[in-house]
Design a protein around this motif. Structure first.
Motif, mmCIF file in Angstrom:
data_model
loop_
_atom_site.group_PDB
_atom_site.id
_atom_site.type_symbol
_atom_site.label_atom_id
_atom_site.label_comp_id
_atom_site.label_asym_id
_atom_site.label_seq_id
_atom_site.Cartn_x
_atom_site.Cartn_y
_atom_site.Cartn_z
ATOM 1 N N GLN A 1 0.826 -1.215 0.000
ATOM 2 C CA GLN A 1 0.000 0.000 0.000
ATOM 3 C C GLN A 1 0.858 1.262 0.000
ATOM 4 N N ARG A 2 1.994 1.206 0.683
ATOM 5 C CA ARG A 2 2.873 2.375 0.707
ATOM 6 C C ARG A 2 3.484 2.650 -0.665
ATOM 7 N N LYS A 3 3.678 1.587 -1.437
ATOM 8 C CA LYS A 3 4.285 1.746 -2.752
ATOM 9 C C LYS A 3 3.249 1.986 -3.857
ATOM 10 N N ALA A 4 2.083 1.342 -3.725
ATOM 11 C CA ALA A 4 1.068 1.435 -4.783
ATOM 12 C C ALA A 4 -0.060 2.394 -4.439
ATOM 13 N N GLY A 5 -0.154 2.783 -3.169
ATOM 14 C CA GLY A 5 -1.247 3.643 -2.753
ATOM 15 C C GLY A 5 -2.424 2.840 -2.222
ATOM 16 N N ALA A 6 -3.375 3.530 -1.618
ATOM 17 C CA ALA A 6 -4.532 2.869 -1.024
ATOM 18 C C ALA A 6 -5.823 3.198 -1.774
ATOM 19 N N SER A 7 -5.700 3.482 -3.058
ATOM 20 C CA SER A 7 -6.882 3.795 -3.857
ATOM 21 C C SER A 7 -7.699 2.534 -4.113
ATOM 22 N N LEU A 8 -8.942 2.718 -4.531
ATOM 23 C CA LEU A 8 -9.801 1.587 -4.876
ATOM 24 C C LEU A 8 -9.184 0.776 -6.006
ATOM 25 N N ARG A 9 -8.610 1.450 -6.994
ATOM 26 C CA ARG A 9 -7.994 0.768 -8.126
ATOM 27 C C ARG A 9 -6.830 -0.108 -7.676
ATOM 28 N N ALA A 10 -5.960 0.441 -6.799
ATOM 29 C CA ALA A 10 -4.807 -0.317 -6.311
ATOM 30 C C ALA A 10 -5.262 -1.503 -5.471
ATOM 31 N N GLY A 11 -6.279 -1.290 -4.648
ATOM 32 C CA GLY A 11 -6.772 -2.372 -3.809
ATOM 33 C C GLY A 11 -7.383 -3.504 -4.608
ATOM 34 N N MET A 12 -8.147 -3.161 -5.629
ATOM 35 C CA MET A 12 -8.760 -4.186 -6.474
ATOM 36 C C MET A 12 -7.697 -4.973 -7.239
ATOM 37 N N ALA A 13 -6.718 -4.269 -7.784
ATOM 38 C CA ALA A 13 -5.639 -4.949 -8.511
ATOM 39 C C ALA A 13 -4.898 -5.912 -7.597
ATOM 40 N N PHE A 14 -4.656 -5.474 -6.361
ATOM 41 C CA PHE A 14 -3.963 -6.321 -5.382
ATOM 42 C C PHE A 14 -4.753 -7.592 -5.112
ATOM 43 N N ASN A 15 -6.062 -7.468 -4.885
ATOM 44 C CA ASN A 15 -6.874 -8.633 -4.542
ATOM 45 C C ASN A 15 -7.083 -9.562 -5.728
ATOM 46 N N ILE A 16 -7.205 -9.003 -6.934
ATOM 47 C CA ILE A 16 -7.349 -9.853 -8.119
ATOM 48 C C ILE A 16 -6.081 -10.672 -8.335
ATOM 49 N N GLY A 17 -4.924 -9.993 -8.299
ATOM 50 C CA GLY A 17 -3.658 -10.694 -8.509
ATOM 51 C C GLY A 17 -3.390 -11.714 -7.425
ATOM 52 N N MET A 18 -3.618 -11.331 -6.171
ATOM 53 C CA MET A 18 -3.362 -12.246 -5.061
ATOM 54 C C MET A 18 -4.280 -13.456 -5.122
ATOM 55 N N GLY A 19 -5.548 -13.231 -5.489
ATOM 56 C CA GLY A 19 -6.474 -14.343 -5.608
ATOM 57 C C GLY A 19 -6.065 -15.326 -6.694
ATOM 58 N N LEU A 20 -5.607 -14.803 -7.829
ATOM 59 C CA LEU A 20 -5.157 -15.678 -8.912
ATOM 60 C C LEU A 20 -3.945 -16.502 -8.510
#
Length: 290
Positions: free
Chosen positions: A25-44
């Motif tokens: 989050q410190r590197k990518a930010g805490a925006s909705l877009r960053a959070g969604m990308a994180f969860n999609i990638g992590m889930g895959l």
């Protein structure tokens, strides 16, 4: 003893996951877009990992798939609320309600619906850990009623995620998949929910420009490993440990682990209230394990 070791491993991995998620989050930010990308990638990544642990064979039952999807919808719900809470400056309150809900709701569910033993030491331990969460996350100003209402919703959403995990692991009537197969299904459902939410809320599917850089992908893969294995150990513990013991121990262990890694990795020194919360957390965990 083996069951408590599983819970210990789960909380250590969960604390490491939280530290890496903070770094992301410190590197990518805490925006909705960053959070969604994180969860999609992590889930895959998590789904592929546990598909491999299943011998690259698909495991599926209607009951397990329904529980996995219900869990994913609940997680998506409190995650989306979390982004709104963050915009309102109430992340401390959000964390407090999230952690206590994941502990109190399954605790009460175990007593009321699963016939688990009601003991004074467990109740005292639960109260101590709740107080430790409050102290460890104190310091925010007076919240608005709207903010409190959203955090109450988070309390119950995360609480029923824990309830569903427990119910799946002790199910004896309907056929279920293995623990590894269930983790795979949960990750797949989480990915699907986040992708749909992305398309609806951000009005378009992810594009190559939304992909994280290599360093963030490495962090994402590590988070997928830590989060998935932490959840697997938690599910294994849920087979034999009562909910009144398991979830307070996970919450207490998460507080201790997060405080330690925050101090070591991010040089975050707890306040006096934070240290008091840590002390209460240790006492509460001891009482709850009796």
């Amino acid at each position: 003893m083996q069951d408590f070791l599983l819970v210990g491993f789960s909380t250590v991995l969960l604390a490491m996951f939280t530290a890496l998620q903070t770094l992301y989050q410190r590197k990518a930010g805490a925006s909705l877009r960053a959070g969604m990308a994180f969860n999609i990638g992590m889930g895959l990544f998590g789904a592929v990992l546990f598909w491999g642990m299943c011998g690259f064979r698909a495991q599926f039952t209607a009951y397990s798939a329904a529980i996995a999807m219900a869990q994913s919808l609940l997680v998506a719900g409190y995650t989306l609320i979390g982004f709104r809470v963050l915009q309102m400056g109430g992340m401390v309150l959000y964390t407090m309600f999230l952690m206590t809900g994941g502990m109190v709701v399954p605790f009460l569910w175990g007593i009321l619906f699963l016939g688990e033993e009601f003991t004074l030491s467990r109740v005292v331990g639960l109260v101590m850990i709740v107080l430790s969460v409050v102290l460890f996350n104190s310091g925010s100003g007076r919240p608005s009623l709207k903010l409190v209402g959203m955090c109450v919703a988070v309390f119950f959403l995360n609480g029923f995620v824990s309830v569903l995990s427990k119910l799946h692991q002790i199910e004896t009537v309907h056929p279920t998949v293995s623990t590894e197969g269930f983790v795979m299904l949960v990750n797949l459902c989480k990915t699907a929910c986040c992708f749909v939410a992305w398309c609806i809320l951000l009005r378009g599917h992810p594009t190559p420009a939304d992909l994280p850089n290599r360093r963030l992908i490495v962090i994402m893969i590590l988070c997928a490993l830590l989060g998935a294995f932490s959840y697997q150990f938690q599910l294994m513990g849920a087979v034999r440990l009562p909910a009144t013991v398991l979830y307070p121990l996970i919450t207490g262990g998460s507080i201790l682990g997060s405080a330690f890694l925050g101090l070591v990795c991010f040089h975050e020194r707890p306040s006096v209230r934070g240290w008091a919360g840590i002390a209460l957390c240790i006492l509460g965990a001891i009482c709850n394990a009796q």
